[in-house]
Scaffold this active site. Sequence first.
Site, PDB file in Angstrom:
ATOM      1  N   GLU A   1      42.284  -0.479 -30.594  1.00 57.33           N
ATOM      2  CA  GLU A   1      41.617  -1.413 -31.500  1.00 57.33           C
ATOM      3  C   GLU A   1      40.870  -0.660 -32.601  1.00 57.33           C
ATOM      4  O   GLU A   1      39.685  -0.327 -32.440  1.00 57.33           O
ATOM      5  CB  GLU A   1      40.611  -2.293 -30.743  1.00 57.33           C
ATOM      6  CG  GLU A   1      41.210  -3.442 -29.988  1.00 57.33           C
ATOM      7  CD  GLU A   1      40.151  -4.329 -29.331  1.00 57.33           C
ATOM      8  OE1 GLU A   1      40.514  -5.416 -28.869  1.00 57.33           O
ATOM      9  OE2 GLU A   1      38.974  -3.906 -29.292  1.00 57.33           O
TER      10      GLU A   1
ATOM     11  N   GLU B   1      46.472  -7.122 -25.564  1.00 60.05           N
ATOM     12  CA  GLU B   1      45.209  -7.529 -24.942  1.00 60.05           C
ATOM     13  C   GLU B   1      44.825  -8.918 -25.435  1.00 60.05           C
ATOM     14  O   GLU B   1      44.864  -9.194 -26.630  1.00 60.05           O
ATOM     15  CB  GLU B   1      44.099  -6.534 -25.288  1.00 60.05           C
ATOM     16  CG  GLU B   1      42.742  -6.875 -24.687  1.00 60.05           C
ATOM     17  CD  GLU B   1      41.680  -5.832 -25.021  1.00 60.05           C
ATOM     18  OE1 GLU B   1      42.022  -4.635 -25.044  1.00 60.05           O
ATOM     19  OE2 GLU B   1      40.529  -6.204 -25.291  1.00 60.05           O
TER      20      GLU B   1
END
Length: 601
Positions: free
Chosen positions: A165, A253
């Site tokens: 991320e 995710e």
Amino acid sequence: MKNESGYSYPAGKVRKTMLLAALALMSSSALAVEPLSVNGNQVLVGGQPGSVAGNSFFWSNNGWGGEKFYNSSIVSWLKSDWKSGVVRAAMGVEDPGGYFDDPAGNEAKVRAIVDAAIANDMYVIIDWHSHYANEHDWSRAVNFFSRMAADYGHTNNVLYEIFNEPKQVSWSSGVKPYAESVISSIRSIDPDNLIIVGTPNWSQDVDDASFDPIQGHANIAYGLHFYSGSHGQWLRDKAQTALNNGIALFVTEWGTVNADGNGGVNYGETDAWMEFLKNNNISHANWSINDKPEGASALVPGASATGNWAPAQLTASGNKVRDIILNWGGPAGGDDCDSATAVNVPGRIEAEAFCGADGVQTETTSDTGGGENVGYIDIDDWMAYRINVPAAGNYEISYRVAANGAGGVLQFEGKGGSPVYGQLDVPNTGDWQSWTTISHTVSLPAGDQQVAVAAVGPGWNINWLDIQSTDSGNETIKVEAENYTFMEGVQVEATSDVGGGQNVGYLDDGDWMAYHGVNVPSAGNYRAEFRVASQGGGQLSFERAGGSPLYGTLNVPATGDWQNWTTISMDVYLDAGSQDFGIGVPIGGWNLNWFSLTKLD
């Protein structure tokens, strides 16, 4: 040094060829899953449109609480009970207790998940779980993924997520140059396995990446993350823009709750997201397999670290996610038995753990032990299972059933309807959740096989079936040497021994073979026999896969020729259940055709 199977070999030993290792793994389950490949804005499964659903583990960091779930038992449970098709090993990087602090420990956790996923015919995402990967020394990621590609790139199972991320950083000047460097290093070793690149703003700005995609490399997908409590239609619109611009997405995710991991399950937005993913063939992994007291955790605090979770051990999110994964392929049905993990007999099989079915549904059961049962069974419906029978003989099969009304008739058969092993009347128990056990004795052949429980007469539920041998006497378990799961340095060749087939040869000092999932029906003393041939003699060791415990070592006699066969033996004590055995080569120069285990007491 050690390879991923836990065996040691001398640091200076040269592998005979990379091709040999690849061919060996082709004989195992390593290539059992279909390759994932990118075509336009789609990640194809075996060349066809589709998607897989599964789970992300929590951060691997030491002392963060989620690391206790990084074990093979959890992976096996997710495959068998949740029907998960993919798991994600989220290796923390720069945070305390992560890879930068403890490279060996965190890499070992990742390898445990990867090895288990391969053994269970699942996809596995190796995740560089970082927010700042582009700001660190890129060589550390390059070196890590180069090792992963060298060790696992020959499998279809492994996917590389090279940046989890990115935070608020430019795609074109921040994330993309880093990604291109790491991708080039992976592609120099592994030319085709899927690589997933995170996108800016916690992997939400997939539209930014779509305007300046990575060029010059095939099979690249882009990471999309969402949490249903915080991210709604506006983020789906960004994802749709990315798809319209021609890039493929993979949701590595997602959560049912708020982006901070807290709050309750947002059922409406979760369902909207699942519809979007399904309609666009986007695969996904839910965050997370952990018992941290937060909404995003799949498990309640104190849940077992080896699986076998009852519904009460799952959080609201865990129960919702399990239901999504179980039904990701659509209503109960279909057929995935060829790639399913065989259940060792004797043993109990939960009815809902079928690998193929037609017409049935699962539901929560009130029977002892909880969990789910299979119901809504009409005539000609069926559930299929893959089992491994250690020896041909007579077996008692017990079924836990319930029926309201006239009852019905079940049939135990080979998958597809033939042969028919036997039928049983299911009695009226007075209620769909009033349970009783019925049984019959059938004759089963030995080996890995696919069987089914079918409805000849409708109107009953089933919670589990249990298969136990009724034959007395000491049965022999025989394993062909060439049926190894993993190996180092050996080759197979045609044998002239009785029975024909192949033997394993070209065994040098330090070579080994591992045999996983050998079913030992009961604990006790066994005679282990080894069928060997040798021109000059050598030495053989029999042990648990990984090297400990060592059951014993045998001298291999000189038989005068590589195809002059004799049998040598040792007596060992073995525990009951599925065992992983290893045969090592302390001194090489011999061939092996098979080994067997016979109960002595």
